[in-house]
Design a protein around this motif. Sequence first.
Motif: not given
Length: 438
Positions: A215-220
Amino acid sequence: MALEHVDHNQEHGGSAKIDALNLPELYQCVHCGLCLNQCPTYHALRLEPESPRGRIHLVRAAAEGRVELNERFKEHLYLCLLCRACETACPSGVQYGRIAETAREKLGPPGSSFARALLNLTFTQLLPYPWRLRLAARLLRFYQRSGLGRLIRLFLSAKLCAMDSMLPAIPERFFEPDGDVFPALRERRARVAMLSGCVMPLLFGDVNAATVRVLQRNGCEVVFPKNQICCGALNIHNGESAAAKQMARRNIDAFLAGGVDAVIVNAAGCGATMKEYGYLLRDDPAYAEKALRFSALVKDAGEFLGNIGLVGELGPLHMTVTYQDPCHLAHGQRVRSQPRKLLNAIPGVKLLEMEGSDRCCGSAGIYNITHPDMSQHLLKEKMQSIAANGAPAVVAPNPGCMLQLRYGSERYGPALKVYHLMDLLDRAYASADASDLK
């Protein structure tokens, strides 16, 4: 959190009644029979009372006072796995799950008097309290590593020995991010809250951690609201509603306070239940509207990422996998295409579809404990489908399915790896990082 006592009038109906006025679904069924061959128990037994149509007829007869809510009635209702494959097949849109869960609420948990007492204790005094769950897991880990199991199994029945063998190894460390905030690793696309869960942080903490990283990698930006607890799925599926409603209210308050764009769940059964909080609390004037608002935010992790699209480079994994549709993802949430889309986005991953990928593997919450014979019958069929498929690994984004398939691989074969979808995405991102360092 104080929990009220509920008398389920479990034995032979007692004063418990099914209110047909609150179950309009009972009168939607047109008895066409399209659900029959989609039902795992009917497919195995070919008996009308073990089909969705037959069970609906029984519940309707009970609501109209033509049959008692006795133990025989209860056996028919609890042999159902609540997989909801019948809902996918039904042309009339009958919400069978609501019918079965309402009937079970009147019947109480399954099993003998001792089993019912033990389950009620688990549902009301263990699942709503995260610290008690962690303590129970630590005691179980001590039991597994002390060697006591070998001694105790000498005195257990064959059935209890089989149950003991199904216990997964308890990890050394748990996933405990209470109140933590994990920043987006690129331009922020969303602020999301994530369900930690009851089983996931204790048995699959690595999957929770992988989900956060993806999720972090996907801008979350990922937040874990304080005071969140178990979603209540096991309670609802097994006839306990009082504690389940209190757990739902607590989760609603905890997650809505976070001001998030979505509530992310990486366990299919939990996601299906949380998406139905609106129905669970429909008669609660203080929570009915909030529950609907909350349920609209709930997204399976694969569903959410599949819809917003992956960003960042994915490295190759070079593996062949098949995909097991968790029942409460495919039938309960109608999420099928997004997980496959994500798998196909990983370079080097070859996805081989198996026959009957959306047929229940027999896990179904605690079904593999309460109904081991039927559970093992379905597990054997599932392992045969995987063997015919030939893939050396299976992806199953639900903890119950993962545990069941790992057990099936050990007991029946074929030998295979079992992954959560978030595991593979996390590995693909790490693979890309490793390539950049070369």
